[in-house]
Design a protein around this motif. Structure first.
Motif, PDB file in Angstrom:
ATOM      1  N   PHE A 129      45.308  34.816  46.883  1.00 36.87           N
ATOM      2  CA  PHE A 129      44.164  34.635  46.468  1.00 36.87           C
ATOM      3  C   PHE A 129      43.661  35.868  47.582  1.00 36.87           C
ATOM      4  O   PHE A 129      43.855  36.124  48.606  1.00 36.87           O
ATOM      5  CB  PHE A 129      43.457  33.536  46.615  1.00 36.87           C
ATOM      6  N   VAL A 158      44.175  38.469  47.666  1.00 40.63           N
ATOM      7  CA  VAL A 158      45.571  40.421  48.215  1.00 40.63           C
ATOM      8  C   VAL A 158      45.544  40.766  47.238  1.00 40.63           C
ATOM      9  O   VAL A 158      46.016  42.013  48.525  1.00 40.63           O
ATOM     10  CB  VAL A 158      46.558  39.182  47.678  1.00 40.63           C
ATOM     11  N   LYS A 165      44.950  42.498  44.280  1.00 40.45           N
ATOM     12  CA  LYS A 165      45.963  42.870  42.519  1.00 40.45           C
ATOM     13  C   LYS A 165      44.703  43.476  41.508  1.00 40.45           C
ATOM     14  O   LYS A 165      45.111  44.268  40.923  1.00 40.45           O
ATOM     15  CB  LYS A 165      45.804  41.523  42.219  1.00 40.45           C
ATOM     16  N   THR A 166      43.626  43.282  42.064  1.00 39.48           N
ATOM     17  CA  THR A 166      42.773  43.852  41.089  1.00 39.48           C
ATOM     18  C   THR A 166      42.245  45.469  41.935  1.00 39.48           C
ATOM     19  O   THR A 166      42.129  45.994  40.719  1.00 39.48           O
ATOM     20  CB  THR A 166      41.117  42.887  41.212  1.00 39.48           C
ATOM     21  N   GLY A 223      34.182  40.375  52.637  1.00 38.29           N
ATOM     22  CA  GLY A 223      33.456  41.071  51.808  1.00 38.29           C
ATOM     23  C   GLY A 223      33.693  40.849  50.444  1.00 38.29           C
ATOM     24  O   GLY A 223      33.369  41.432  49.524  1.00 38.29           O
ATOM     25  N   LYS A 224      34.637  39.880  50.284  1.00 34.90           N
ATOM     26  CA  LYS A 224      34.896  39.669  48.451  1.00 34.90           C
ATOM     27  C   LYS A 224      33.813  38.672  47.931  1.00 34.90           C
ATOM     28  O   LYS A 224      33.185  37.669  48.423  1.00 34.90           O
ATOM     29  CB  LYS A 224      36.205  38.990  48.425  1.00 34.90           C
ATOM     30  N   THR A 229      36.035  36.241  42.716  1.00 30.64           N
ATOM     31  CA  THR A 229      37.110  36.662  41.804  1.00 30.64           C
ATOM     32  C   THR A 229      37.788  36.476  40.474  1.00 30.64           C
ATOM     33  O   THR A 229      37.269  36.465  39.266  1.00 30.64           O
ATOM     34  CB  THR A 229      37.864  35.784  42.466  1.00 30.64           C
ATOM     35  N   PRO A 232      45.251  36.019  38.212  1.00 29.12           N
ATOM     36  CA  PRO A 232      44.351  35.276  38.611  1.00 29.12           C
ATOM     37  C   PRO A 232      45.064  34.980  39.893  1.00 29.12           C
ATOM     38  O   PRO A 232      45.992  34.721  39.803  1.00 29.12           O
ATOM     39  CB  PRO A 232      43.608  34.056  38.093  1.00 29.12           C
ATOM     40  N   GLY A 273      48.128  46.095  53.576  1.00 30.04           N
ATOM     41  CA  GLY A 273      48.581  45.895  55.432  1.00 30.04           C
ATOM     42  C   GLY A 273      47.095  46.738  55.115  1.00 30.04           C
ATOM     43  O   GLY A 273      45.682  47.027  54.677  1.00 30.04           O
ATOM     44  N   HIS A 287      42.786  46.447  56.914  1.00 32.45           N
ATOM     45  CA  HIS A 287      42.565  47.659  57.456  1.00 32.45           C
ATOM     46  C   HIS A 287      44.175  48.385  58.111  1.00 32.45           C
ATOM     47  O   HIS A 287      43.843  48.833  59.160  1.00 32.45           O
ATOM     48  CB  HIS A 287      42.433  46.343  58.731  1.00 32.45           C
ATOM     49  N   ARG A 345      44.602  50.444  47.695  1.00 29.45           N
ATOM     50  CA  ARG A 345      43.275  51.148  47.540  1.00 29.45           C
ATOM     51  C   ARG A 345      43.573  52.526  47.305  1.00 29.45           C
ATOM     52  O   ARG A 345      42.604  53.079  46.606  1.00 29.45           O
ATOM     53  CB  ARG A 345      42.321  51.200  48.941  1.00 29.45           C
TER      54      ARG A 345
HETATM   55  N1  LIG Z   1      41.215  46.954  53.402  1.00 33.89           N
HETATM   56  C1  LIG Z   1      41.665  46.330  52.875  1.00 33.89           C
HETATM   57  N2  LIG Z   1      40.953  45.739  52.013  1.00 33.89           N
HETATM   58  C2  LIG Z   1      41.306  45.228  51.058  1.00 33.89           C
HETATM   59  C3  LIG Z   1      42.845  46.135  50.550  1.00 33.89           C
HETATM   60  N3  LIG Z   1      42.905  45.585  49.241  1.00 33.89           N
HETATM   61  C4  LIG Z   1      42.023  45.288  48.218  1.00 33.89           C
HETATM   62  N4  LIG Z   1      40.604  45.242  50.011  1.00 33.89           N
HETATM   63  C5  LIG Z   1      39.710  44.322  49.669  1.00 33.89           C
HETATM   64  O1  LIG Z   1      39.758  43.289  49.581  1.00 33.89           O
HETATM   65  C6  LIG Z   1      39.495  42.497  48.794  1.00 33.89           C
HETATM   66  C7  LIG Z   1      39.897  41.952  48.118  1.00 33.89           C
HETATM   67  O2  LIG Z   1      40.566  42.346  46.458  1.00 33.89           O
HETATM   68  P1  LIG Z   1      41.223  41.809  45.386  1.00 33.89           P
HETATM   69  O3  LIG Z   1      41.445  42.991  44.767  1.00 33.89           O
HETATM   70  O4  LIG Z   1      39.586  41.749  44.354  1.00 33.89           O
HETATM   71  O5  LIG Z   1      41.973  41.200  45.328  1.00 33.89           O
HETATM   72  P2  LIG Z   1      42.874  40.134  44.065  1.00 33.89           P
HETATM   73  O6  LIG Z   1      43.896  39.842  44.402  1.00 33.89           O
HETATM   74  O7  LIG Z   1      42.024  39.732  42.783  1.00 33.89           O
HETATM   75  O8  LIG Z   1      41.828  38.617  44.137  1.00 33.89           O
HETATM   76  P3  LIG Z   1      41.720  37.511  43.247  1.00 33.89           P
HETATM   77  O9  LIG Z   1      41.939  37.933  41.429  1.00 33.89           O
HETATM   78  O10 LIG Z   1      40.120  36.737  43.398  1.00 33.89           O
HETATM   79  O11 LIG Z   1      42.530  36.538  43.942  1.00 33.89           O
HETATM   80  C8  LIG Z   1      38.770  42.875  48.531  1.00 33.89           C
HETATM   81  O12 LIG Z   1      37.178  42.714  48.183  1.00 33.89           O
HETATM   82  C9  LIG Z   1      39.244  44.385  48.414  1.00 33.89           C
HETATM   83  O13 LIG Z   1      37.991  45.213  48.646  1.00 33.89           O
HETATM   84  C10 LIG Z   1      43.113  46.311  50.987  1.00 33.89           C
HETATM   85  O14 LIG Z   1      44.384  47.168  51.034  1.00 33.89           O
HETATM   86  N5  LIG Z   1      42.555  46.994  52.581  1.00 33.89           N
END
Ligand SMILES: Nc1nc2c(ncn2[C@@H]2O[C@H](COP(=O)(O)OP(=O)(O)OP(=O)(O)O)[C@@H](O)[C@H]2O)c(=O)[nH]1
Ligand SMILES: [Mg+2]
Length: 182
Positions: free
Chosen positions: A12, A14, A16-17, A50-51, A54, A77, A128, A130, A158
Motif C-alpha cells: 500500500f 509504495v 505504484k501509481t 499526503g496521500k 488509492t 491496487p 527512496g 524523501h 517520481r
Molecule cells: N517523497 C516521495 N514521495 C513519493 C514517492 N513516490 C510516491 N510518493 C508519494 O507517496 C504517495 C503514494 O503514492 P502512490 O503512487 O499513490 O502509491 P500507490 O503505491 O499507487 O498506492 P496504492 O495504489 O494506494 O497502493 C503519494 O502521495 C506520492 O506523491 C517518492 O519516491 N518520494
C-alpha cells in the motif's frame, strides 16, 4: 514493434501509481478512489501523510524502450482487499517491478511472496521516499529474502529516468530468466 505486458506491484502506498504516471508516454489511465476515514484502521497512512486516494482497480500506461520494445504497464491496487485482482492483472505479463518503500520494507513482503509463488520474474525497486535509502541493497535483499539473482535497485518513482531504468532492468532480467528456462 514488439509489445509486452509488465506489472507494477507492491504494498500500500509504495508509489505504484506515481511510477506509472512518471514513466508513461501516454496519459495514464488511473482508477483512484478517495481514502476515507473509514479505512483509517486498515491502511497505515502515517508513512504517506499526503496521500488522499488509492488505486481500486489498476493503473495503465505505456513506455517505449530505445530498442523499440513497447511496454504496457499495469499498476496493481495496493490495499490488501483488492489483491484478488492481481491474478487477472498478471495474466500474460513477462514480469513485475515490485516497489518497496525504503522506510517500511515489510509492507512489500506479501508482494514478493506473490511473484515467487506465481513463478513470474520480478525485480525489486526500492523507492527512496524523501530521497532516503536507510538500508543497503544487501540488507534489502536479505530482509525480503529474495534469491540472489533477483535484481534489487534503488528507484525514484517520481523520476522518469529512474523508473525507466527499473523497466530496462526488469526486461533484461525477464529475458535472462526466459532463456534460462529453455
Ligand atoms: N517523497 C516521495 N514521495 C513519493 C514517492 N513516490 C510516491 N510518493 C508519494 O507517496 C504517495 C503514494 O503514492 P502512490 O503512487 O499513490 O502509491 P500507490 O503505491 O499507487 O498506492 P496504492 O495504489 O494506494 O497502493 C503519494 O502521495 C506520492 O506523491 C517518492 O519516491 N518520494
Ligand atoms: Mg496506486
Amino acid at each position: 514493434m514488439t509489445s509486452v505486458k509488465i506489472v507494477i506491484a507492491g504494498g500500500f502506498g509504495v508509489g505504484k501509481t506515481t511510477f506509472v504516471g512518471s514513466v508513461s508516454e501516454i496519459t495514464p489511465l488511473t482508477t483512484e478512489a478517495a481514502l476515507t476515514s473509514a479505512s483509517g484502521d486498515v491502511d497505515d497512512l502515517s508513512a504517506v501523510p499526503g496521500k488522499t486516494t488509492t488505486t481500486v482497480a489498476m493503473d495503465f500506461g505505456r513506455a517505449t524502450l530505445d530498442a523499440g520494445l513497447v511496454l504496457y504497464l499495469f499498476g496493481t491496487p495496493g490495499q490488501q482487499r483488492f489483491w484478488f485482482m492481481w491474478d487477472d492483472l498478471i495474466e500474460g505479463a513477462i514480469g513485475a517491478v515490485v516497489l518497496v518503500d525504503s522506510r517500511r520494507l515489510a509492507d512489500s513482503f506479501p508482494a514478493v511472496d506473490y511473484f515467487e509463488a506465481a513463478d513470474l520474474p520480478f525485480i525489486v525497486g526500492v523507492n527512496g521516499f524523501h530521497g532516503e535509502y536507510p538500508h543497503t541493497i544487501g540488507d534489502v535483499q536479505e530482509a525480503l529474502s529474495v534469491n540472489q539473482d533477483v535484481p534489487v535497485i534503488e528507484c525514484d518513482a517520481r523520476a522518469r529516468k529512474s523508473a525507466k531504468t527499473a523497466l530496462v532492468t526488469l526486461v533484461q532480467h525477464a529475458m535472462a530468466a526466459h532463456l534460462g528456462s529453455h
